[in-house]
Design an enzyme around this catalytic site. Sequence first.
Site, PDB file in Angstrom:
ATOM      1  N   GLU A  30       0.990  -1.626   0.162  1.00  0.00           N
ATOM      2  CA  GLU A  30       0.192   0.036  -0.359  1.00  0.00           C
ATOM      3  C   GLU A  30       0.679   1.062  -0.012  1.00  0.00           C
ATOM      4  O   GLU A  30       1.156   1.219   0.786  1.00  0.00           O
ATOM      5  CB  GLU A  30      -0.875   0.389   1.047  1.00  0.00           C
ATOM      6  CG  GLU A  30      -1.836   1.239   1.145  1.00  0.00           C
ATOM      7  CD  GLU A  30      -2.851   1.482   1.979  1.00  0.00           C
ATOM      8  OE1 GLU A  30      -2.571   0.538   3.234  1.00  0.00           O
ATOM      9  OE2 GLU A  30      -4.109   2.355   2.508  1.00  0.00           O
ATOM     10  N   GLY A  51       3.030   2.527  10.964  1.00  0.00           N
ATOM     11  CA  GLY A  51       2.808   1.284  12.234  1.00  0.00           C
ATOM     12  C   GLY A  51       2.700  -0.288  11.863  1.00  0.00           C
ATOM     13  O   GLY A  51       3.621  -0.972  12.178  1.00  0.00           O
ATOM     14  N   ALA A  52       1.016  -0.682  10.729  1.00  0.00           N
ATOM     15  CA  ALA A  52       1.514  -1.559  10.784  1.00  0.00           C
ATOM     16  C   ALA A  52       0.599  -2.267   9.348  1.00  0.00           C
ATOM     17  O   ALA A  52      -0.079  -0.482   8.805  1.00  0.00           O
ATOM     18  CB  ALA A  52       0.660  -2.457  11.606  1.00  0.00           C
ATOM     19  N   MET A  53       0.408  -2.941   8.972  1.00  0.00           N
ATOM     20  CA  MET A  53      -0.392  -3.045   7.117  1.00  0.00           C
ATOM     21  C   MET A  53      -0.892  -4.273   7.475  1.00  0.00           C
ATOM     22  O   MET A  53      -0.240  -5.168   7.702  1.00  0.00           O
ATOM     23  CB  MET A  53       0.304  -3.038   6.414  1.00  0.00           C
ATOM     24  CG  MET A  53       0.299  -3.606   5.293  1.00  0.00           C
ATOM     25  SD  MET A  53      -0.772  -1.805   4.376  1.00  0.00           S
ATOM     26  CE  MET A  53      -2.318  -2.958   3.272  1.00  0.00           C
ATOM     27  N   GLU A  54      -2.361  -4.073   6.926  1.00  0.00           N
ATOM     28  CA  GLU A  54      -3.727  -4.595   7.147  1.00  0.00           C
ATOM     29  C   GLU A  54      -3.229  -5.833   5.917  1.00  0.00           C
ATOM     30  O   GLU A  54      -4.644  -6.679   5.586  1.00  0.00           O
ATOM     31  CB  GLU A  54      -4.650  -3.803   6.900  1.00  0.00           C
ATOM     32  CG  GLU A  54      -5.513  -3.814   5.712  1.00  0.00           C
ATOM     33  CD  GLU A  54      -5.010  -2.304   5.409  1.00  0.00           C
ATOM     34  OE1 GLU A  54      -3.979  -1.281   5.970  1.00  0.00           O
ATOM     35  OE2 GLU A  54      -5.374  -1.917   4.721  1.00  0.00           O
ATOM     36  N   ASN A  55      -2.561  -6.423   5.129  1.00  0.00           N
ATOM     37  CA  ASN A  55      -2.374  -7.403   4.397  1.00  0.00           C
ATOM     38  C   ASN A  55      -3.462  -8.780   4.763  1.00  0.00           C
ATOM     39  O   ASN A  55      -3.305  -9.818   5.256  1.00  0.00           O
ATOM     40  CB  ASN A  55      -0.969  -8.181   4.143  1.00  0.00           C
ATOM     41  CG  ASN A  55      -0.200  -6.804   4.022  1.00  0.00           C
ATOM     42  OD1 ASN A  55      -0.024  -5.871   3.246  1.00  0.00           O
ATOM     43  ND2 ASN A  55       1.111  -6.665   4.779  1.00  0.00           N
ATOM     44  N   HIS A  69      -6.433  -2.322  14.637  1.00  0.00           N
ATOM     45  CA  HIS A  69      -6.872  -1.345  13.954  1.00  0.00           C
ATOM     46  C   HIS A  69      -6.805  -2.147  12.452  1.00  0.00           C
ATOM     47  O   HIS A  69      -7.685  -2.866  11.286  1.00  0.00           O
ATOM     48  CB  HIS A  69      -6.002  -0.455  13.750  1.00  0.00           C
ATOM     49  CG  HIS A  69      -5.741   0.585  12.567  1.00  0.00           C
ATOM     50  ND1 HIS A  69      -7.127   1.962  12.409  1.00  0.00           N
ATOM     51  CD2 HIS A  69      -5.270   0.390  11.507  1.00  0.00           C
ATOM     52  CE1 HIS A  69      -6.938   1.977  11.308  1.00  0.00           C
ATOM     53  NE2 HIS A  69      -6.010   1.462  10.652  1.00  0.00           N
ATOM     54  N   GLU A  70      -5.489  -2.720  12.680  1.00  0.00           N
ATOM     55  CA  GLU A  70      -5.278  -3.955  11.265  1.00  0.00           C
ATOM     56  C   GLU A  70      -6.212  -4.812  11.476  1.00  0.00           C
ATOM     57  O   GLU A  70      -6.415  -5.795   9.933  1.00  0.00           O
ATOM     58  CB  GLU A  70      -3.697  -4.388  11.385  1.00  0.00           C
ATOM     59  CG  GLU A  70      -2.772  -3.305  11.667  1.00  0.00           C
ATOM     60  CD  GLU A  70      -2.944  -1.667  10.487  1.00  0.00           C
ATOM     61  OE1 GLU A  70      -3.617  -2.275   9.566  1.00  0.00           O
ATOM     62  OE2 GLU A  70      -2.413  -0.937  10.707  1.00  0.00           O
ATOM     63  N   HIS A 121      -8.984  -4.260   9.709  1.00  0.00           N
ATOM     64  CA  HIS A 121      -9.527  -4.324   7.928  1.00  0.00           C
ATOM     65  C   HIS A 121      -9.761  -5.211   7.272  1.00  0.00           C
ATOM     66  O   HIS A 121     -10.495  -4.684   6.046  1.00  0.00           O
ATOM     67  CB  HIS A 121      -8.036  -3.240   7.716  1.00  0.00           C
ATOM     68  CG  HIS A 121      -7.818  -2.060   7.745  1.00  0.00           C
ATOM     69  ND1 HIS A 121      -8.698  -1.061   7.169  1.00  0.00           N
ATOM     70  CD2 HIS A 121      -6.508  -1.444   8.290  1.00  0.00           C
ATOM     71  CE1 HIS A 121      -8.027   0.271   7.337  1.00  0.00           C
ATOM     72  NE2 HIS A 121      -6.809   0.393   7.522  1.00  0.00           N
TER      73      HIS A 121
HETATM   74  N1  TRP Z   1      -3.575   0.718   5.856  1.00  0.00           N
HETATM   75  C1  TRP Z   1      -2.579   0.621   6.633  1.00  0.00           C
HETATM   76  C2  TRP Z   1      -2.859   1.404   7.999  1.00  0.00           C
HETATM   77  O1  TRP Z   1      -3.622   1.479   8.923  1.00  0.00           O
HETATM   78  C3  TRP Z   1      -1.042   2.075   6.282  1.00  0.00           C
HETATM   79  C4  TRP Z   1      -0.478   1.724   6.192  1.00  0.00           C
HETATM   80  C5  TRP Z   1       1.110   1.081   6.436  1.00  0.00           C
HETATM   81  C6  TRP Z   1       0.301   2.356   4.722  1.00  0.00           C
HETATM   82  N2  TRP Z   1       2.184   1.012   5.541  1.00  0.00           N
HETATM   83  C7  TRP Z   1       1.427   2.411   4.670  1.00  0.00           C
HETATM   84  C8  TRP Z   1       0.317   3.164   3.615  1.00  0.00           C
HETATM   85  C9  TRP Z   1       2.860   2.430   3.608  1.00  0.00           C
HETATM   86  C10 TRP Z   1       1.037   3.984   3.280  1.00  0.00           C
HETATM   87  C11 TRP Z   1       2.591   3.728   2.571  1.00  0.00           C
HETATM   88  O2  TRP Z   1      -2.749   0.898   8.854  1.00  0.00           O
HETATM   89 ZN    ZN Z   2      -5.733   1.435   8.832  1.00  0.00          ZN
END
Ligand code: TRP
Ligand code: ZN
Length: 873
Positions: free
Chosen positions: A128, A268-272, A304-305, A308
Amino acid sequence: MRTETPVAVKLAEYKPYPFSIDEVRLEFRLVPASTQVRATLKVTPAGNGPMRLDGESLQLKSIRLAPEGSPLADIGSDAFTADEHGLTLHTPPAGPFLLETVVEISPETNSALSGLYMSGGRFCTQCEAVGFRRITFYPDRPDVMSSFKVRIEAEKAAYPYLLSNGTPGEAGDMDGGWHFAEWDDPHKKPGYLFALCAGDYDVLRDSFTTASGAHVDLGIYVDKGEAPRAAWAMDSLKRSMRWDEETYGREYDLGVFNIVAVRDFNFGAMENKGLNIFNSAYVLADESTATDADFEAIESIVAHEYFHNWTGNRITCRDWFQLCLKEGLTVFRDQNFSADMRSRPVQRIKDVIKLRARQFAEDAGPLAHSVRPDTYASIDNLYTSTVYEKGSELIGMLRRQIGPESFRKGMDIYFERHDGQAVTIEDYYACFEAATGKDFSQFRRWYVQAGTPEITVEENWDAASATLTVKLAQSTRPTNGQPVKKPVPVPLLSALLDGKGGHAAAEGQAAEPFLYVLDRESAELVFKLPAGAPRPLLSLNRDFSAPVRLKRMLSRDDRLALVRAETDPFNTWDGLQALIKEEILTLADGSQTVPDTALVAAIGEAVRGALQDPAFAALLTRLPDVGELFLEREPADAVALAAARRKLQASIAVELAAEIADTLAQASPAPYNPGAEQASVRALRSAFIMLLGGRGDAADMLAELYRNAPNMTEQLSALRALTVSAGPGREEALADFEAQWKSNALVMDKWFSVQAGLGSAEDVRRLVTHPDFDLRNPNRVRSVIAAFAMQNLAAFHAPDGSGYRAVEETILAADKANPALGARLLTAFEQWRLLEPKARAEAEACLRRLVAAGLSPNAMDIAHRALDGDTKG
Ligand code: TRP
Ligand code: ZN
């Protein structure tokens, strides 16, 4: 000025992708310097015309195509054109076909941390918003959703774990010490939710049984030796899964849910899907290395993640203009989760502190934009407080206006109607129109209009007729590109207070809080009370029901009376905050030299009255940050504001001396538990330790508190207090802390950030040359540069420009390697126009030097908007 900002993308120009990608197969051969990626897309054209695929920093090795039923065959070099941003197939088949590309990429040299990169010797991804195109040629946009099958091959000894989205399939050994693993994700998803991780980890395993009885294997993958420190994240995950079932009826939908912690991460983190990737700062915690604030952040980010999975993954965004559809809504969900896990009023206050500090500042400066913008230059720069936090406030206002039952009904319709789709804000609101029969077109102005509405309140009490008349008016200042603002519906939760701890009743109304929606420019409310009734006090915007700035024409005495009469905990706190703000401003402009004793006594009284709710009492001791005060008076003098703030803080410390001594003489709760109850006790202890730091005569006590601190929460509070007090114990404590924690990067981030956040420009110059300062690690860069530029405003905005010069080179260097990071750091300059003339001139000069030195397109977008932005519209 050289312009390198990319051309703006416009919402109005949205067109659906003219092909569907029915299935994707990805095969990786992982080598740090040259990874091979073979992608096979099953494509069905929706019309005829060229096929555009996104691709960046990819080395194309081969491209083959097969109309349905035929074998793959090379296509001639005249059949496609490749450029810096992708590839165009001029005349793809009219019917279904397979497209296979093989590319080579270099994870090892990927310092942007977008796409496939290396962190701590392991492979990981961040796709993302637009990182997937750095892995393979693909229509990298959220409305192209497909099912994915992935095969990963790598050297077995170096990379024993091979992870991707979905559920694991076949795995086994290969020749030459290699092995492979296959993963299958049946849920259709856009490329931005793809993830891959490979390397050696310790794994904390657990399981969860869903409400309908399905078994889910849970795993958290961390650095070797760190698995015990993932226990709180695991506990938070299971509570999140249960909460989403109980609150929204949403269950998890795969047999596996994995989290991987990485050290080098831009956010912070990513919701893959099925494979969340986390900044390790939001996974690893124990009492000796993490503060209560860290435990709290882990709980909320894990939630949060996880949330998602429904709001973001199963239902995603049609395009990136709709980002708030998933982010605002998911923040709203995680804030409510935290409120349910802890104290709802305390959570609300903390959320509002964050909103005011970041979002109100953004909304008041040249980077102001609406929650659903209609144009952007760089998508990475749209992950803002406005989209996230104001986006959440808008959902909160919706819920408050229609009530919890209708809100849940609308959400049920949303999940039912749009599961598996990529949708818009309009689609979302249509669900609430279906649930309530109401029209939300005026409400949706909140999504279009940037800027924080200001509500002026004029009250008039006529004793003879026992009538309270309240004149309300709203206005929103012009923002960049939006000179004229229309009224928005402002839901004001209100009450008449009787001054005896209860509510007064006006004629025709019950003696209880009511919701008034100000939906026009101005309105007059008339409350007729029983003859002879005493004047009621008006409690407005209770629980911060609308994200607005209230301007009330009240004297200090009226405000004090209002605080004493309040029945809403948020407003009790906020009433005091308003008084404190006024006091700091008065001290800063010199019209008063010492803090008002009545106010200091009132703060003391409020704190003493709240000691049975220590987390709330801690918030009552809080002084607004310097940055929050910038919005109150122009021009802003950060140095004078910081000095005034310290003066008031010292008076409060004297006022509460007995309580501070009493509280700190008691032992910290043991054995340690990160839950809300103990955290609340420690929050007050920490607040009191910080107050001691403001006194200047408590060095011995602080040194002792530091030495005897039984956990990181108190160790860090004492270190901060010693750093602020700048007394003799400061250097000793900092040296001790460094010696104790030099091998723990996350704790060392705190060491860097305490000094940058509370020290001088000289400290920052020293810190960026420390051997452990690492330009490639965003946590470390932020722990110095963001801590200094965003929290230490008196030093950053020093009138001689020394603060700007201390960070300039580091920002340039960070931006060169990592544009997302560079751009984020540059936003620290967003308030430059509000500053007093000297700092203002230095800030502008620094921005211009940065632009001239050459910034990344992302950073250039921020710099240009900051410089050219004409806030007068
Ligand atoms: N979607 C992620 C979140 O809310 C945000 C995020 C994580 C992101 N890594 C990123 C957005 C890199 C842009 C680029 O929780
Ligand atoms: Zn988010």
